[in-house]
Design a protein around this motif. Sequence first.
Motif, PDB file in Angstrom:
ATOM      1  N   UNK A  98       0.848  -1.202   0.000  1.00 23.58           N
ATOM      2  CA  UNK A  98       0.000   0.000   0.000  1.00 23.58           C
ATOM      3  C   UNK A  98       0.876   1.242   0.000  1.00 23.58           C
ATOM      4  N   UNK A  99       0.360   2.284  -0.607  1.00 24.39           N
ATOM      5  CA  UNK A  99       1.088   3.555  -0.668  1.00 24.39           C
ATOM      6  C   UNK A  99       0.981   4.264   0.679  1.00 24.39           C
ATOM      7  N   UNK A 100       2.115   4.584   1.269  1.00 24.98           N
ATOM      8  CA  UNK A 100       2.124   5.298   2.554  1.00 24.98           C
ATOM      9  C   UNK A 100       3.333   6.216   2.585  1.00 24.98           C
ATOM     10  N   UNK A 101       3.102   7.491   2.284  1.00 26.84           N
ATOM     11  CA  UNK A 101       4.183   8.483   2.311  1.00 26.84           C
ATOM     12  C   UNK A 101       3.980   9.343   3.555  1.00 26.84           C
ATOM     13  N   UNK A 102       4.983   9.362   4.414  1.00 26.54           N
ATOM     14  CA  UNK A 102       4.867  10.122   5.668  1.00 26.54           C
ATOM     15  C   UNK A 102       4.550  11.597   5.429  1.00 26.54           C
ATOM     16  N   UNK A 103       4.941  12.105   4.263  1.00 29.84           N
ATOM     17  CA  UNK A 103       4.707  13.536   3.992  1.00 29.84           C
ATOM     18  C   UNK A 103       3.366  13.779   3.310  1.00 29.84           C
ATOM     19  N   UNK A 104       2.630  12.711   3.026  1.00 30.86           N
ATOM     20  CA  UNK A 104       1.296  12.846   2.426  1.00 30.86           C
ATOM     21  C   UNK A 104       0.294  12.182   3.363  1.00 30.86           C
ATOM     22  N   UNK A 105      -0.166  12.940   4.370  1.00 32.56           N
ATOM     23  CA  UNK A 105      -0.985  12.332   5.434  1.00 32.56           C
ATOM     24  C   UNK A 105      -2.186  11.561   4.913  1.00 32.56           C
ATOM     25  N   UNK A 106      -2.779  11.999   3.787  1.00 33.04           N
ATOM     26  CA  UNK A 106      -3.992  11.312   3.309  1.00 33.04           C
ATOM     27  C   UNK A 106      -3.709   9.867   2.885  1.00 33.04           C
TER      28      UNK A 106
END
Length: 297
Positions: free
Chosen positions: A50-58
């Motif tokens: 799954x996509x999880x970027x710490x800088x993209x909270x959504x």
Amino acid sequence: MITVTAATGRLGRLVVAELLQRGVPADQITAAVRSPQKAADLAELGVQVRHADYTEPHTLAPAFAEADQLLLIPSAEYGRRFPQMKNAVDAARAAHVPLIAYTGFVNTPTSTLRLADEHKQAEAYIRQSGIPFVFLRNGGYTELYAGELGDLAPALDSGVMYGCGADGKVSGATRADLAAAAAAALTGQGHAGRAYGSGSDGRVYELGGAPFTLSDVAAEISRQSGKPLVYQDLPVDQYARALAAQGVPQAFADLLADTSLAVAHGDWFTSSTDLEQLIGRPATALADVVAAQLRAL
Ligand SMILES: NC(=O)c1ccc[n+]([C@@H]2O[C@H](COP(=O)([O-])OP(=O)(O)OC[C@H]3O[C@@H](n4cnc5c(N)ncnc54)[C@H](OP(=O)(O)O)[C@@H]3O)[C@@H](O)[C@H]2O)c1
């Protein structure tokens, strides 16, 4: 479901491999990653990506949905890690994650290391979140002391290995050791099945192996390579300037020197046996890590 962030990194990949080896079904593991394209091999194994970027909270709460346990491995982006971890903890709360495991540094509360500041902030934020937690306070990666930073060849050429750790001790461990400890903690092995709590009832593991000094590292490299090599201690400013003179960007040179100085302060030493207890074996010996680094030269 066990969700592992930064699972495309060196530590994260080893944690996923350890979980699989310990019998966790691939479809019960989620790799929550900034770059899903880098995790195609994990998807092929049946791991959920799954996509999880710490800088993209959504991206975070959806990635953490269904997680029974969430392993938060911070990025290496010094200065940005606390806001990133704050986003991740907020998302974990929104996703009703029952347990956070966080990989920080050994001795986080007392460490004088500049790099430990954000771990202090992250641990405090997790504590006040009310989410049950386990802090996996990782010792220094032995690979980094044994030449992974590219300093092995120049040291062997000059016969001198520089630092500012004096005769301080490092309770080093390899990423593989620390990944095994994380997997053991996440799968309930090695801690007598006691549940993890929140606030003051959270669990803290200080994870380190047999201690070595920087002189020990030089001596081991010399022994195995058959070349003379000694450790020479420098004042911290002089060491930072020497690194910069070798082409290390000044800001990074300052951080490396600060990290070395923390060795002298004892910040990288622990007498805890948590690591050995969690993984059921001693941490990988310095000699084995040096041998691997010399083979890679
Ligand atoms: N104990 C020690 O001695 C020691 C030493 C150095 C670092 N550390 C810490 O341990 C962590 C893991 O070490 P490592 O060797 O596995 O590091 P690594 O191989 O550099 O992996 C870093 C990971 O962080 C991910 N990442 C970076 N920015 C992100 C973002 N905005 N959102 C989500 N993920 C992001 C990277 O994703 P991409 O694949 O997309 O780049 C990568 O998966 C480091 O990040 C650092 O905090 C510990």
